[in-house]
Design an enzyme around this catalytic site. Structure first.
Site, mmCIF file in Angstrom:
data_model
loop_
_atom_site.group_PDB
_atom_site.id
_atom_site.type_symbol
_atom_site.label_atom_id
_atom_site.label_comp_id
_atom_site.label_asym_id
_atom_site.label_seq_id
_atom_site.Cartn_x
_atom_site.Cartn_y
_atom_site.Cartn_z
ATOM 1 N N ASN A 1 0.830 -1.195 0.000
ATOM 2 C CA ASN A 1 0.000 0.000 0.000
ATOM 3 C C ASN A 1 0.872 1.255 0.000
ATOM 4 O O ASN A 1 2.057 1.204 0.301
ATOM 5 C CB ASN A 1 -0.905 -0.033 1.241
ATOM 6 N N CYS A 2 0.228 2.364 -0.294
ATOM 7 C CA CYS A 2 0.878 3.681 -0.365
ATOM 8 C C CYS A 2 1.743 3.943 0.862
ATOM 9 O O CYS A 2 1.282 3.673 1.969
ATOM 10 C CB CYS A 2 -0.194 4.767 -0.469
ATOM 11 N N PRO A 3 2.951 4.466 0.755
ATOM 12 C CA PRO A 3 3.618 4.876 -0.486
ATOM 13 C C PRO A 3 4.615 3.851 -1.017
ATOM 14 O O PRO A 3 5.435 4.190 -1.859
ATOM 15 C CB PRO A 3 4.383 6.135 -0.029
ATOM 16 N N LEU A 4 4.546 2.600 -0.531
ATOM 17 C CA LEU A 4 5.586 1.622 -0.892
ATOM 18 C C LEU A 4 5.758 1.387 -2.398
ATOM 19 O O LEU A 4 6.900 1.326 -2.875
ATOM 20 C CB LEU A 4 5.350 0.289 -0.166
ATOM 21 N N ASP B 1 -2.564 -1.862 -5.305
ATOM 22 C CA ASP B 1 -3.073 -0.667 -4.626
ATOM 23 C C ASP B 1 -3.781 0.212 -5.655
ATOM 24 O O ASP B 1 -3.146 0.723 -6.579
ATOM 25 C CB ASP B 1 -1.882 0.071 -3.986
#
Lengths: 78, 169
Positions: free
Chosen positions: A16-19, A43
Site C-alpha cells: 500500500n501507499c507509499p511503498l 493498490d
C-alpha cells in the site's frame, strides 16, 4: 496491445501507499536511461500516484493496464 | 529537473498515527526528486529513537476508528465505538489499540514507521532534532539513530525559507 519488453520487473502486489512509489523509485535508479521497468501493483491508489510521480520526475509512463484489480505499469527511464 | 522542489516538515507528534505522515511525505517527496527535511521537536523527537515505541490511543479521540484485523470482511469493516470511560480506565487499553492498528496496517500492506524512516534516510532526507526540546525532555544523542543533525528554530527556518512546501504535523 503487444507486450512491451522490460529490462526489470518489480512486484508490488499487496503493498500500500507509499511503498509502490518508493520501490519504483529504487528500481528506476538501478536502470540506465531508456530502459523500461515493469511494475505490478494491487493498490488502486497507485494509478493516480504513478501518473503524478512520472509527471514530476520526468520518467515516461509508457502504459498502464488493469486486469482483475492488478495494475501493470511500464515506465521508461528518462 | 532544473529547479529542485523543497519540502520542509515539522514533526511535533509522536503517536503511531501522527508519526506516519512526516515519513510518508518525506520519503515520497525524495522519490519524486525533491529535497526534504524533517525537523523533530517536542513529542516528535521519540520518532528518532533507535527503537520506535509509538502508541495510539482512542481515548478522547472520537474520530479514530477501532478496527479488528481478523474475521470476515464485514466484521473487519466495523468501527467499534469505545466509550471514554473504558478507553481511559481499562489498564493496557492503549497497548491493545496499538497492537490492533499495527496488525491492520500490516494486513493492508502498509510499511512500518521504521521501514519508512529507513527509506527516508536511504533517499537522502535530512533529519534535524530540536536541541532545545532534547534538553528539556532529557533525550541523549546516543538514543537516536545515526545520521541525525542537531539544531534549533533558525537551522530549520534557514532551510524552510526557500522551501516550496512547508508542513507542521
Amino acid at each position: 496491445m503487444s507486450e512491451i519488453t522490460s529490462n526489470l520487473e518489480l512486484n508490488c502486489e499487496g503493498l500500500n501507499c507509499p511503498l509502490p512509489i518508493l520501490k519504483t523509485k529504487k528500481a528506476i535508479d538501478s536502470l540506465n536511461s531508456g530502459e523500461v521497468l515493469k511494475m505490478i501493483a494491487t493498490d488502486p491508489g497507485s494509478v493516480n500516484d504513478m501518473a503524478s510521480w512520472a509527471n514530476r520526475t520526468g520518467h515516461e509512463l509508457v502504459s498502464h493496464t488493469e486486469s482483475a484489480g492488478v495494475h501493470t505499469f511500464f515506465i521508461r527511464k528518462k | 529537473m532544473a529547479d529542485t522542489k523543497k519540502l520542509a516538515i515539522i514533526a511535533s507528534q509522536g503517536t503511531l498515527d501522527w508519526g506516519y505522515p512526516p515519513f510518508i511525505l518525506a520519503s515520497t517527496a525524495a522519490a519524486m526528486d525533491m529535497e526534504a527535511v524533517i525537523f523533530f521537536t517536542f513529542y516528535g523527537l521519540p520518532l528518532l529513537k533507535k527503537e520506535i515505541d509509538a502508541k495510539v490511543s482512542p481515548h478522547c479521540n472520537p474520530a479514530m476508528p477501532m478496527k479488528m484485523p481478523f474475521g470476515s470482511k464485514d466484521f473487519q469493516s466495523i468501527n467499534w465505538p469505545i466509550p471514554n470511560a473504558i478507553s481511559g480506565n481499562v489498564p493496557g487499553f492503549d497497548n491493545m489499540a496499538t497492537m490492533l492498528m499495527k496488525e491492520t496496517f500490516k494486513k493492508k500492506g502498509v510499511a512500518t514507521i521504521e521501514q519508512l524512516r529507513g527509506m527516508c534516510q536511504e533517499f537522502g532526507v535530512r533529519f534535524i532534532a530540536c536541541q532545545m526540546t532534547m534538553e528539556v525532555f532529557g533525550f541523549e544523542k546516543e538514543e537516536f539513530i545515526d545520521g541525525v543533525e542537531y539544531g534549533g528554530a533558525a537551522t530549520f527556518l534557514e532551510y524552510a525559507a526557500d522551501a516550496d512546501i512547508s508542513l507542521f504535523i
